[in-house]
Design an enzyme around this catalytic site. Structure first.
Site, PDB file in Angstrom:
ATOM      1  N   ASN A   1      -2.228   0.077   6.840  1.00  0.00           N
ATOM      2  CA  ASN A   1      -1.731  -1.200   7.366  1.00  0.00           C
ATOM      3  C   ASN A   1      -0.793  -1.918   6.396  1.00  0.00           C
ATOM      4  O   ASN A   1      -0.647  -3.139   6.444  1.00  0.00           O
ATOM      5  CB  ASN A   1      -2.902  -2.078   7.810  1.00  0.00           C
ATOM      6  CG  ASN A   1      -3.874  -2.352   6.676  1.00  0.00           C
ATOM      7  OD1 ASN A   1      -3.616  -1.993   5.532  1.00  0.00           O
ATOM      8  ND2 ASN A   1      -4.983  -3.001   6.990  1.00  0.00           N
TER       9      ASN A   1
ATOM     10  N   TYR B   1     -12.415  -1.661  -4.390  1.00  0.00           N
ATOM     11  CA  TYR B   1     -13.001  -1.902  -3.063  1.00  0.00           C
ATOM     12  C   TYR B   1     -14.529  -1.792  -3.083  1.00  0.00           C
ATOM     13  O   TYR B   1     -15.134  -1.470  -2.055  1.00  0.00           O
ATOM     14  CB  TYR B   1     -12.409  -0.935  -2.044  1.00  0.00           C
ATOM     15  CG  TYR B   1     -11.036  -1.330  -1.532  1.00  0.00           C
ATOM     16  CD1 TYR B   1     -10.868  -2.446  -0.704  1.00  0.00           C
ATOM     17  CD2 TYR B   1      -9.907  -0.597  -1.862  1.00  0.00           C
ATOM     18  CE1 TYR B   1      -9.615  -2.802  -0.219  1.00  0.00           C
ATOM     19  CE2 TYR B   1      -8.644  -0.953  -1.378  1.00  0.00           C
ATOM     20  CZ  TYR B   1      -8.516  -2.056  -0.556  1.00  0.00           C
ATOM     21  OH  TYR B   1      -7.274  -2.420  -0.063  1.00  0.00           O
TER      22      TYR B   1
ATOM     23  N   GLU C   1      -9.618 -10.089  -8.156  1.00  0.00           N
ATOM     24  CA  GLU C   1      -8.632  -9.036  -7.917  1.00  0.00           C
ATOM     25  C   GLU C   1      -7.415  -9.168  -8.842  1.00  0.00           C
ATOM     26  O   GLU C   1      -6.874  -8.159  -9.290  1.00  0.00           O
ATOM     27  CB  GLU C   1      -8.193  -9.075  -6.451  1.00  0.00           C
ATOM     28  CG  GLU C   1      -9.319  -8.664  -5.501  1.00  0.00           C
ATOM     29  CD  GLU C   1      -8.960  -8.775  -4.029  1.00  0.00           C
ATOM     30  OE1 GLU C   1      -9.841  -8.508  -3.196  1.00  0.00           O
ATOM     31  OE2 GLU C   1      -7.803  -9.119  -3.708  1.00  0.00           O
TER      32      GLU C   1
ATOM     33  N   LYS D   1       0.819  -1.222   0.000  1.00  0.00           N
ATOM     34  CA  LYS D   1       0.000   0.000   0.000  1.00  0.00           C
ATOM     35  C   LYS D   1       0.856   1.276   0.000  1.00  0.00           C
ATOM     36  O   LYS D   1       2.064   1.231   0.274  1.00  0.00           O
ATOM     37  CB  LYS D   1      -0.949  -0.035   1.204  1.00  0.00           C
ATOM     38  CG  LYS D   1      -1.978  -1.176   1.125  1.00  0.00           C
ATOM     39  CD  LYS D   1      -3.003  -1.083   2.249  1.00  0.00           C
ATOM     40  CE  LYS D   1      -4.034  -2.197   2.141  1.00  0.00           C
ATOM     41  NZ  LYS D   1      -5.113  -2.056   3.176  1.00  0.00           N
TER      42      LYS D   1
ATOM     43  N   HIS E   1      -2.255  -5.389   1.403  1.00  0.00           N
ATOM     44  CA  HIS E   1      -3.554  -6.031   1.149  1.00  0.00           C
ATOM     45  C   HIS E   1      -3.324  -7.482   0.764  1.00  0.00           C
ATOM     46  O   HIS E   1      -2.353  -7.797   0.088  1.00  0.00           O
ATOM     47  CB  HIS E   1      -4.259  -5.321  -0.020  1.00  0.00           C
ATOM     48  CG  HIS E   1      -5.437  -6.093  -0.567  1.00  0.00           C
ATOM     49  ND1 HIS E   1      -6.694  -5.996  -0.014  1.00  0.00           N
ATOM     50  CD2 HIS E   1      -5.524  -7.004  -1.569  1.00  0.00           C
ATOM     51  CE1 HIS E   1      -7.511  -6.809  -0.680  1.00  0.00           C
ATOM     52  NE2 HIS E   1      -6.830  -7.426  -1.627  1.00  0.00           N
TER      53      HIS E   1
HETATM   54  P1  DAT Z   1      -8.587  -6.571   5.312  1.00  0.00           P
HETATM   55  O1  DAT Z   1      -7.726  -5.657   4.469  1.00  0.00           O
HETATM   56  O2  DAT Z   1      -7.829  -7.103   6.502  1.00  0.00           O
HETATM   57  O3  DAT Z   1      -9.232  -7.666   4.498  1.00  0.00           O
HETATM   58  P2  DAT Z   1     -11.170  -5.243   5.327  1.00  0.00           P
HETATM   59  O4  DAT Z   1     -11.445  -5.990   4.063  1.00  0.00           O
HETATM   60  O5  DAT Z   1     -12.173  -5.334   6.435  1.00  0.00           O
HETATM   61  O6  DAT Z   1      -9.748  -5.674   5.937  1.00  0.00           O
HETATM   62  O7  DAT Z   1     -10.981  -3.698   5.010  1.00  0.00           O
HETATM   63  C1  DAT Z   1     -10.230  -3.292   3.861  1.00  0.00           C
HETATM   64  C2  DAT Z   1      -9.290  -2.178   4.266  1.00  0.00           C
HETATM   65  O8  DAT Z   1     -10.048  -1.052   4.704  1.00  0.00           O
HETATM   66  C3  DAT Z   1      -8.371  -2.508   5.444  1.00  0.00           C
HETATM   67  O9  DAT Z   1      -7.187  -3.170   5.036  1.00  0.00           O
HETATM   68  C4  DAT Z   1      -8.078  -1.154   6.003  1.00  0.00           C
HETATM   69  C5  DAT Z   1      -9.373  -0.386   5.769  1.00  0.00           C
HETATM   70  N1  DAT Z   1     -10.229  -0.414   6.955  1.00  0.00           N
HETATM   71  C6  DAT Z   1     -11.010  -1.438   7.385  1.00  0.00           C
HETATM   72  N2  DAT Z   1     -11.660  -1.127   8.496  1.00  0.00           N
HETATM   73  C7  DAT Z   1     -11.305   0.140   8.801  1.00  0.00           C
HETATM   74  C8  DAT Z   1     -11.621   1.048   9.851  1.00  0.00           C
HETATM   75  N3  DAT Z   1     -12.472   0.702  10.819  1.00  0.00           N
HETATM   76  N4  DAT Z   1     -11.050   2.268   9.820  1.00  0.00           N
HETATM   77  C9  DAT Z   1     -10.189   2.620   8.826  1.00  0.00           C
HETATM   78  N5  DAT Z   1      -9.832   1.816   7.811  1.00  0.00           N
HETATM   79  C10 DAT Z   1     -10.370   0.596   7.804  1.00  0.00           C
HETATM   80 MG    MG Z   2     -10.634  -7.586   2.961  1.00  0.00          MG
END
Ligand code: DAT
Ligand code: MG
Length: 142
Positions: free
Chosen positions: A113, A50, A127, A10, A116
């Site tokens: 974070n 997304y 994807e 990222k 991905h």
């Molecule tokens: P992951 O990437 O672990 O699959 P996800 O699919 O729930 O997690 O969410 C996609 C991305 O969105 C995640 O990597 C970071 C962001 N994200 C998720 N929840 C969030 C939150 N509560 N606040 C800010 N960013 C968030």
């Molecule tokens: Mg996810």
């Protein structure tokens, strides 16, 4: 079963010059890189990628962040690639990710974070196809 999954280094990790260290962690964990490119997504592309999160509270922040700078996109191959890659990256929130995981090592917040990883085989296929044409992946049929 040998599977393919999609990884994205990222914008936060690219800005902090962590591309090399993260790719090293990925290849040391046994993943084979079958596709790789450097991409700066537009906001619209990030929204499309997304799409499943549209309507969530963090959607705007997420898509603004993911289009804020270049990312490195990797198609990875390994036995049980999807599950094993999720284990390698760790929990979404780096504060909750286990020590040694990529998000624990390099992530700074739940939004930023570092990496991905696809969450299912079906999403991995979607994807990978989002970023790569068949001829940009290794071992494609002519
Ligand atoms: P992951 O990437 O672990 O699959 P996800 O699919 O729930 O997690 O969410 C996609 C991305 O969105 C995640 O990597 C970071 C962001 N994200 C998720 N929840 C969030 C939150 N509560 N606040 C800010 N960013 C968030
Ligand atoms: Mg996810």
């Amino acid at each position: 079963m040998v599977e393919r999954t999609l990884a994205i280094i990222k914008p936060d990790a690219v800005r902090r010059n962590l591309i090399g260290e993260i790719i090293t962690a990925i290849t040391h964990a046994g993943f084979r890189i079958v596709g790789m490119k450097f991409v700066h997504m537009t906001k619209e592309q990030a929204e499309h990628f997304y799409e499943i999160h549209r309507g969530r509270s963090f959607f705007e922040e997420l898509t603004r962040f993911m289009s804020s700078g270049p990312v490195v996109v990797l198609a990875l191959e390994k036995e049980r690639a999807v599950e094993d890659f999720r284990a390698l990256i760790g929990a979404t929130d780096p504060a909750e990710a286990l020590p040694g995981t990529i998000r624990h090592r390099f992530g700074t917040s739940k939004g930023e974070n570092a990496i991905h990883g696809s969450d299912s085989l079906e999403n991995a296929a979607r994807e990978i196809a989002f970023f790569f044409s068949q001829t940009e992946l290794l071992d494609h049929s002519p």
